[in-house]
Design an enzyme around this catalytic site. Structure first.
Site, PDB file in Angstrom:
ATOM      1  N   SER A  98       0.816  -1.215   0.000  1.00 28.00           N
ATOM      2  CA  SER A  98       0.000   0.000   0.000  1.00 28.00           C
ATOM      3  C   SER A  98       0.846   1.259   0.000  1.00 28.00           C
ATOM      4  CB  SER A  98      -0.904   0.022   1.235  1.00 28.00           C
ATOM      5  OG  SER A  98      -0.093   0.063   2.412  1.00 28.00           O
ATOM      6  N   HIS A 122       1.363  16.149  14.985  1.00 24.25           N
ATOM      7  CA  HIS A 122       1.413  14.687  15.084  1.00 24.25           C
ATOM      8  C   HIS A 122       1.379  14.092  13.683  1.00 24.25           C
ATOM      9  CE1 HIS A 122       0.213  10.545  16.001  1.00 24.25           C
ATOM     10  NE2 HIS A 122       0.652  10.782  17.243  1.00 24.25           N
ATOM     11  N   PRO A 123       2.215  13.096  13.395  1.00 25.78           N
ATOM     12  CA  PRO A 123       2.280  12.532  12.044  1.00 25.78           C
ATOM     13  C   PRO A 123       0.931  12.009  11.544  1.00 25.78           C
ATOM     14  CG  PRO A 123       4.109  11.729  13.365  1.00 25.78           C
ATOM     15  CD  PRO A 123       3.206  12.479  14.291  1.00 25.78           C
ATOM     16  N   ASP A 125      -2.368  12.349  13.428  1.00 25.74           N
ATOM     17  CA  ASP A 125      -3.533  13.159  13.773  1.00 25.74           C
ATOM     18  C   ASP A 125      -3.609  14.463  12.983  1.00 25.74           C
ATOM     19  OD1 ASP A 125      -4.165  11.212  15.605  1.00 25.74           O
ATOM     20  OD2 ASP A 125      -3.246  12.272  17.300  1.00 25.74           O
ATOM     21  N   SER A 133      -2.984   6.057   3.678  1.00 28.60           N
ATOM     22  CA  SER A 133      -1.987   5.641   2.685  1.00 28.60           C
ATOM     23  C   SER A 133      -2.688   5.117   1.439  1.00 28.60           C
ATOM     24  CB  SER A 133      -1.094   4.529   3.251  1.00 28.60           C
ATOM     25  OG  SER A 133      -0.446   4.960   4.422  1.00 28.60           O
ATOM     26  N   ASN A 134      -3.872   4.508   1.657  1.00 30.82           N
ATOM     27  CA  ASN A 134      -4.573   3.841   0.567  1.00 30.82           C
ATOM     28  C   ASN A 134      -5.145   4.787  -0.474  1.00 30.82           C
ATOM     29  OD1 ASN A 134      -3.955   1.716   2.180  1.00 30.82           O
ATOM     30  ND2 ASN A 134      -6.058   1.160   2.691  1.00 30.82           N
ATOM     31  N   THR A 180      11.608  -3.495 -48.563  1.00 32.04           N
ATOM     32  CA  THR A 180      10.606  -4.238 -47.796  1.00 32.04           C
ATOM     33  C   THR A 180      11.171  -5.621 -47.549  1.00 32.04           C
ATOM     34  OG1 THR A 180       9.511  -4.948 -49.836  1.00 32.04           O
ATOM     35  CG2 THR A 180       8.660  -2.956 -48.780  1.00 32.04           C
ATOM     36  N   HIS A 181      10.893  -6.176 -46.386  1.00 37.07           N
ATOM     37  CA  HIS A 181      11.505  -7.452 -45.971  1.00 37.07           C
ATOM     38  C   HIS A 181      13.031  -7.352 -45.950  1.00 37.07           C
ATOM     39  CE1 HIS A 181       7.616  -9.587 -46.506  1.00 37.07           C
ATOM     40  NE2 HIS A 181       7.468  -8.746 -47.522  1.00 37.07           N
ATOM     41  N   SER A 311      35.740   1.071 -30.943  1.00 38.30           N
ATOM     42  CA  SER A 311      36.387  -0.199 -30.641  1.00 38.30           C
ATOM     43  C   SER A 311      37.695   0.028 -29.901  1.00 38.30           C
ATOM     44  CB  SER A 311      36.658  -0.978 -31.931  1.00 38.30           C
ATOM     45  OG  SER A 311      37.402  -2.142 -31.674  1.00 38.30           O
ATOM     46  N   ASN A 319      30.786   3.461 -34.062  1.00 33.68           N
ATOM     47  CA  ASN A 319      29.547   2.685 -33.990  1.00 33.68           C
ATOM     48  C   ASN A 319      28.322   3.579 -33.768  1.00 33.68           C
ATOM     49  OD1 ASN A 319      31.037   0.300 -34.221  1.00 33.68           O
ATOM     50  ND2 ASN A 319      31.364   0.189 -32.014  1.00 33.68           N
ATOM     51  N   GLU A 324      21.802   2.583 -30.459  1.00 32.71           N
ATOM     52  CA  GLU A 324      21.901   1.383 -29.623  1.00 32.71           C
ATOM     53  C   GLU A 324      21.386   1.646 -28.212  1.00 32.71           C
ATOM     54  OE1 GLU A 324      25.780  -0.630 -31.862  1.00 32.71           O
ATOM     55  OE2 GLU A 324      26.027   0.349 -29.915  1.00 32.71           O
TER      56      GLU A 324
END
Length: 458
Positions: A98, A122-123, A125, A133-134, A180-181, A311, A319, A324
């Protein structure tokens, strides 16, 4: 030796690093989840800060929180949103499904910052008032992903499209052989190929906009299971209005909180668009590598910018490193697509329990795609040069030039000429010129039929 202080949460005491802004709940999560060593992305945490800021301002407006305390909470949350405390969020991605540990991490940091300014927040309250959290964690997913799309990916795609469109115009006069191909086909313009890629990227940008739209509904206000328990009925619409004002994105409250919290279909849809964008970039990068292959023994119709030695053993080799890198980004996004799909399948009854990983994958894919798109444009596309001579040579040697003769001499005779061209190594033009009478056409008709510009159109 690291010094610690003692903090408490609802389960008891925990030792927390003395200088840490977080408290016992966060320390407990750090202890429980030593899995990847990777916390949630900063952009996600910054978005959580925006949510807490907006929530505090709304709670003050509704008379649920003292205005002075709300100002302190909002100021602390704004610091988180600004990225001033990123190191204070160590909870691993692989945690409670969650995201409760991260929500409490944010709440505790805000609480400590308030205390340092003389306010007691208060964290749970105060900082978490009207929230769970949901509903805050999935709201942070939507918020951070939408911002990443708007600020990173969409601008990068739009700029790449401009670069490709400029090359399409520059290369429009250059005729070359189509394929093509991966085999010879009829002629095209080099600018047409670049124009095709530009359109792909424009459509990719459109897909990113569709993804952004899919994130507009926010789950905030559903609290624990979607019923809105412990939240003021005006909390969600007012807080979401503030988030829209902060971001410039037209967010709205989920039309059905049970759907918004139990499923993550919108996020799966978003990553599906990202996957499509990745495939587009992979196609463009792969084509660039093929057309730039060589420089002497490949296709070599374009020359990619030389960015680094290619290289450690072959001197002078260069390259196609930028394309890439782009193809590897596409591979990573494809992997994230599988992960996001499984995270989307992590909805059980009233809650999805794969949200931290879902958030991480979405944001990673957007960041990778945005950065790869920028690099492809600035370090590759913008510097491409056409090898006009090579384009012209390959057109004349293509046996597919015979295609335009079919309406004049028929398919069978054209096929015979193509086969002879392959066997003899001579061009279609040479063979046809020797047998104009046999074919029943004039030299002028042959020249017109074998005009590559006419075949390419436009």
């Amino acid at each position: 030796m690291n010094e610690t202080r003692t903090e408490r949460d609802s389960m008891g005491e925990m030792q927390v690093p003395t200088e840490a802004l977080y408290g016992a709940s966060t320390a407990r999560a750090v202890e429980n989840f030593p899995i990847s060593g990777t916390p949630l992305p900063p952009r996600f945490l910054h978005s959580y800060g925006l949510i807490k800021k907006a929530a505090a301002e709304t709670n003050a407006e509704l008379g649920l929180l003292d205005s002075g305390l709300a100002e302190s909470i909002a100021a602390a949350a704004a610091e988180i949103a600004a990225g001033k405390h990123d190191a204070q969020f160590p909870v691993d991605i692989y945690q409670t499904g969650s995201g409760t540990s991260t929500n409490m991490n944010v709440n505790e940091v805000i609480s400590t910052l308030c205390a340092r300014s003389g306010a007691k927040a208060h964290p749970n309250d105060h900082v978490n008032l009207g929230q769970s959290s949901n509903d805050t964690f999935p709201t942070a997913i939507h918020l951070s992903t939408a911002l990443a799309l708007q600020e990173e990916l969409i601008p990068a795609l739009d700029q790449l499209a401009v670069s490709l469109e400029q090359k399409a115009e520059e290369f429009h006069p250059i005729l070359k052989i189509g394929r093509t191909h991966l085999m010879d086909a009829t002629p095209v313009r080099l600018g047409q190929e670049f124009g095709g890629w530009a359109k792909q990227v424009r459509l990719a940008s459109s897909r990113a906009h569709k993804a952004l739209k899919a994130l507009h509904e926010l789950p905030l206000g559903g609290t624990a299971v979607g019923t809105g328990l412990n939240a003021h009925p005006d909390f969600a619409p007012r807080t979401i209005a503030r988030l829209s004002e902060f971001t410039g994105i037209e967010f709205k409250e989920a039309s059905n909180h049970f759907e918004a919290q139990s499923s993550k279909d919108a996020c799966v849809e978003v990553h599906g668009q990202l996957s499509s964008i990745a495939i587009s970039l992979h196609k463009i990068a792969s084509d660039l590598r093929l057309l730039g292959s060589g420089p002497r023994c490949g296709i070599g119709e374009i020359r990619l910018p030389s960015t680094q030695p290619g290289s450690s053993i072959m001197p002078g080799k260069v390259n196609p490193v930028i394309p890439e890198a782009v193809t590897m980004v596409a591979a990573r996004v494809a992997g994230n697509q599988t992960t996001v799909t499984w995270c989307g399948a992590g909805g059980f009854l009233e809650l999805n329990v794969s949200m931290p990983l879902l958030a991480a994958c979405l944001l990673e894919s957007i960041s990778l795609l945005a950065n790869a798109t920028k690099v492809l444009g600035t370090k590759c596309i913008d510097g491409i040069v056409a090898n006009t001579k090579r384009c012209e040579e390959l057109i004349e040697y293509s046996l597919s030039m015979v295609t335009s003769l079919v309406p004049k001499i028929g398919y069978d005779k054209a096929a015979a000429i193509a086969k002879e061209s392959v066997a003899s190594g001579r061009t279609v033009r040479e063979l046809c010129s020797e047998r104009l009478g046999e074919l029943g056409i004039s030299a002028e008709e042959l020249a017109e039929a074998l005009d590559p510009a006419k075949m390419a159109g436009e």
